[in-house]
Design an enzyme around this catalytic site. Structure first.
Site, PDB file in Angstrom:
ATOM      1  N   GLU A 260      60.668  -9.450  39.671  1.00  0.00           N
ATOM      2  CA  GLU A 260      61.462 -10.081  40.257  1.00  0.00           C
ATOM      3  C   GLU A 260      60.671 -11.204  41.154  1.00  0.00           C
ATOM      4  O   GLU A 260      60.339 -11.499  41.630  1.00  0.00           O
ATOM      5  CB  GLU A 260      61.848  -8.680  41.483  1.00  0.00           C
ATOM      6  CG  GLU A 260      62.025  -7.389  40.776  1.00  0.00           C
ATOM      7  CD  GLU A 260      62.463  -6.364  41.234  1.00  0.00           C
ATOM      8  OE1 GLU A 260      62.583  -6.258  42.355  1.00  0.00           O
ATOM      9  OE2 GLU A 260      63.039  -5.189  40.744  1.00  0.00           O
ATOM     10  N   HIS A 283      67.671  -6.197  43.875  1.00  0.00           N
ATOM     11  CA  HIS A 283      67.056  -5.233  44.401  1.00  0.00           C
ATOM     12  C   HIS A 283      67.246  -4.120  45.582  1.00  0.00           C
ATOM     13  O   HIS A 283      66.350  -3.881  46.294  1.00  0.00           O
ATOM     14  CB  HIS A 283      65.568  -5.338  44.291  1.00  0.00           C
ATOM     15  CG  HIS A 283      64.873  -4.200  43.837  1.00  0.00           C
ATOM     16  ND1 HIS A 283      63.237  -3.790  43.498  1.00  0.00           N
ATOM     17  CD2 HIS A 283      64.652  -2.283  44.530  1.00  0.00           C
ATOM     18  CE1 HIS A 283      62.722  -3.081  43.785  1.00  0.00           C
ATOM     19  NE2 HIS A 283      63.292  -2.093  44.061  1.00  0.00           N
TER      20      HIS A 283
HETATM   21  P1  NAI Z   1      62.554  11.433  41.403  1.00  0.00           P
HETATM   22  O1  NAI Z   1      61.311  11.378  41.198  1.00  0.00           O
HETATM   23  O2  NAI Z   1      63.625  12.138  41.930  1.00  0.00           O
HETATM   24  O3  NAI Z   1      63.138  11.930  39.745  1.00  0.00           O
HETATM   25  C1  NAI Z   1      62.818  10.968  38.389  1.00  0.00           C
HETATM   26  C2  NAI Z   1      63.175  11.626  38.081  1.00  0.00           C
HETATM   27  O4  NAI Z   1      63.004  11.268  36.123  1.00  0.00           O
HETATM   28  C3  NAI Z   1      62.263  12.896  37.798  1.00  0.00           C
HETATM   29  O5  NAI Z   1      63.610  14.665  37.380  1.00  0.00           O
HETATM   30  C4  NAI Z   1      61.640  12.998  36.538  1.00  0.00           C
HETATM   31  O6  NAI Z   1      60.953  14.341  35.983  1.00  0.00           O
HETATM   32  C5  NAI Z   1      62.321  12.443  35.520  1.00  0.00           C
HETATM   33  N1  NAI Z   1      61.573  11.516  34.614  1.00  0.00           N
HETATM   34  C6  NAI Z   1      60.165  11.559  34.503  1.00  0.00           C
HETATM   35  N2  NAI Z   1      60.533  10.365  33.012  1.00  0.00           N
HETATM   36  C7  NAI Z   1      61.209  10.353  32.327  1.00  0.00           C
HETATM   37  C8  NAI Z   1      61.648  10.054  31.075  1.00  0.00           C
HETATM   38  N3  NAI Z   1      60.383   9.573  30.437  1.00  0.00           N
HETATM   39  N4  NAI Z   1      62.593  10.517  31.300  1.00  0.00           N
HETATM   40  C9  NAI Z   1      63.659  11.178  31.716  1.00  0.00           C
HETATM   41  N5  NAI Z   1      63.399  11.670  32.646  1.00  0.00           N
HETATM   42  C10 NAI Z   1      61.906  11.556  33.930  1.00  0.00           C
HETATM   43  O7  NAI Z   1      62.569  10.463  41.681  1.00  0.00           O
HETATM   44  P2  NAI Z   1      64.351   9.954  42.518  1.00  0.00           P
HETATM   45  O8  NAI Z   1      64.288   9.137  44.179  1.00  0.00           O
HETATM   46  O9  NAI Z   1      65.308  10.064  42.317  1.00  0.00           O
HETATM   47  O10 NAI Z   1      64.591   7.815  41.986  1.00  0.00           O
HETATM   48  C11 NAI Z   1      64.503   7.553  40.678  1.00  0.00           C
HETATM   49  C12 NAI Z   1      64.053   6.039  40.519  1.00  0.00           C
HETATM   50  O11 NAI Z   1      64.855   5.544  41.110  1.00  0.00           O
HETATM   51  C13 NAI Z   1      62.923   5.738  41.068  1.00  0.00           C
HETATM   52  O12 NAI Z   1      62.146   4.759  40.326  1.00  0.00           O
HETATM   53  C14 NAI Z   1      62.319   4.703  42.126  1.00  0.00           C
HETATM   54  O13 NAI Z   1      61.174   3.744  42.263  1.00  0.00           O
HETATM   55  C15 NAI Z   1      64.130   3.874  41.436  1.00  0.00           C
HETATM   56  N6  NAI Z   1      64.775   3.795  43.436  1.00  0.00           N
HETATM   57  C16 NAI Z   1      65.154   2.645  43.218  1.00  0.00           C
HETATM   58  C17 NAI Z   1      65.508   1.732  44.338  1.00  0.00           C
HETATM   59  C18 NAI Z   1      66.457   0.810  44.850  1.00  0.00           C
HETATM   60  O14 NAI Z   1      67.045  -0.482  45.741  1.00  0.00           O
HETATM   61  N7  NAI Z   1      66.574   0.359  43.447  1.00  0.00           N
HETATM   62  C19 NAI Z   1      65.698   3.158  45.862  1.00  0.00           C
HETATM   63  C20 NAI Z   1      65.426   4.195  46.061  1.00  0.00           C
HETATM   64  C21 NAI Z   1      63.960   4.274  44.465  1.00  0.00           C
END
Ligand code: NAI
Length: 399
Positions: A260, A283
């Protein structure tokens, strides 16, 4: 009075929380500082708040000797040397969940725009065309949404999508309780084969790198769309470009990229630039006024709780001790090396001073232990010095 220093224009909701808790010595800085200016600005501070641009490396943390706790008013904590902070007994807090709703809303908005082919239609109108065709444009009602990663964000996307009449499938590596009518898919392949919209909400890192690649993209339904607002490393961009160019996928929306731009004037380098069926955003999935306000409040509340009671629940680098109402007259916060005998020594030193322990909580994490001890009298400077001088002690304070 404990001083709180906030950098990088942290939302005023943080100041409101500190003031409501009785902290009045609050210094705010609009921008990020570096080097000596940063250290000088933190002089006498018990707590500091930063966002993503302030770098807290070993040199800065060592120089800021009065600082007892760091609040990252954002999601990421890479800007802080977390191990070093733990070694010096400084817990670091962040706001991991304050922007989940913002991301979920963006994803649903993008799903609607992509299924209606709005990116292309918008571009055509700007170019001077008035093409009213309904071809390839669909409602999201009744369509299937496939959520990969059913965590905080993924599950919220699912709940909102069901309210719009979508059928929701999810795939997660952990067993998750489905919300509403969402159905768990045992394999990613099964989810991809059935979904009209696939949205990714997994963490970054080696285990999720390129989970959307030429093989998995080919498993998606012809005409489906892909949304990624998780991490840039999760999608093989060249394979996605190929899938969109061949017409297999009808569109995509990406908020995150493998590499990015660092600043506002740097362009994104991506083969997807110029594709009219692709939505590209910088982002900003979690960047809303509401999320900034939530972050201000959430982190400030954690800092207040720590300053008042020593509670470290939610700290990213530290043994987590939840809040418990103090049961004595004074509370001793003792961070120590996690080695045999340290707790016994702590108790003996307190007993020798004539104080009775009326409550105690202990948690360990890796090399460190953290004990919160309530005693039935005042803790003198002499006792505090004895505790601080014990070879196992990392940091000791009283509240
Ligand atoms: P979280 O940790 O609550 O949920 C992630 C889920 O993915 C968990 O349930 C985990 O078990 C599952 N997981 C892990 N590896 C996996 C795989 N290979 N296949 C299927 N499921 C899998 O995380 P949250 O808070 O929901 O965030 C999700 C993503 O969003 C993160 O990567 C975070 O960095 C990103 N994010 C992006 C933002 C943006 O501005 N675009 C803002 C906030 C978060």
């Amino acid at each position: 009075m404990k001083r709180i220093v906030l950098f990088e224009n942290i939302h005023p909701s943080a100041r409101e929380v500190f003031e409501a808790a009785g902290f009045t010595d609050i210094v705010t800085h609009k921008s990020a500082l570096t080097g000596e200016a940063l250290v000088a600005a933190m002089e006498g501070a018990s707590a500091v708040g930063i966002r993503s641009r302030t770098q807290f490396d070993q040199a800065v943390l060592s120089a800021a000797s009065s600082v007892k706790v760091v609040g990252c008013f954002c999601i990421g904590t890479n800007q802080v040397d977390l191990n070093f902070a733990a070694e010096t007994g400084v817990p670091v807090f962040n706001a991991p969940f304050s922007n989940t709703r913002s991301v979920a809303e963006l994803v649903l908005g993008e799903a609607i725009l992509l299924l209606r082919r709005i990116p292309e239609k918008n571009a055509r109108v700007h170019q001077g065309f008035w093409d009213k065709s309904a071809e390839g444009a669909y409602e999201i009602r009744g369509k299937t949404l496939g959520i990969v990663g059913y965590g905080n964000i993924g599950s919220q996307v699912g709940t909102l999508a069901e309210a719009l009449g979508m059928r929701v499938l999810f795939h997660d590596v952990e067993s998750k309780l489905p919300l509403s009518n969402a159905k768990s898919c045992p394999s990613l392949k099964r989810l991809l084969e059935q979904s009209d919209v696939v949205t990714l909400h997994v963490p970054g890192g080696a285990t999720t790198e390129d989970i959307m690649n030429s093989t998995t993209l080919a498993q998606m339904k012809p005409g489906a769309v892909l949304i990624n607002a998780s991490r840039g490393s999760v999608v093989d961009i060249d394979a996605l470009h190929e899938s969109l160019s061949s017409g297999h996928l009808a569109g995509a929306a990406l908020d995150v990229f493998p590499s990015e731009p660092k600043g506002v004037n740097e362009p994104l380098a991506s083969p997807l630039i110029g594709m009219t069926n692709v939505l590209l955003t910088p982002h900003i999935g979690g960047s809303t006024q509401e999320s900034q306000e939530n972050i201000g409040r959430e982190v400030a509340e954690k800092l207040v709780l720590f300053l008042r009671s020593g509670a470290t629940k939610g700290a990213v680098n530290f043994p987590e001790v939840p809040y418990l109402q103090p049961s004595g007259e004074t509370r001793i916060l003792h961070v120590h090396k996690n080695v045999p005998g340290t707790m016994a020594a702590l108790s003996n030193i307190i007993a020798e001073s004539g104080l009775n322990i009326v409550g105690q909580q202990l948690q360990t994490r890796g090399q460190f232990g953290y004990a919160i001890t309530d005693v039935d009298g005042e803790v003198s400077g002499v006792l505090l010095d004895k505790l601080r001088n014990h070879p196992g002690t990392v940091r000791c304070d009283r509240v």
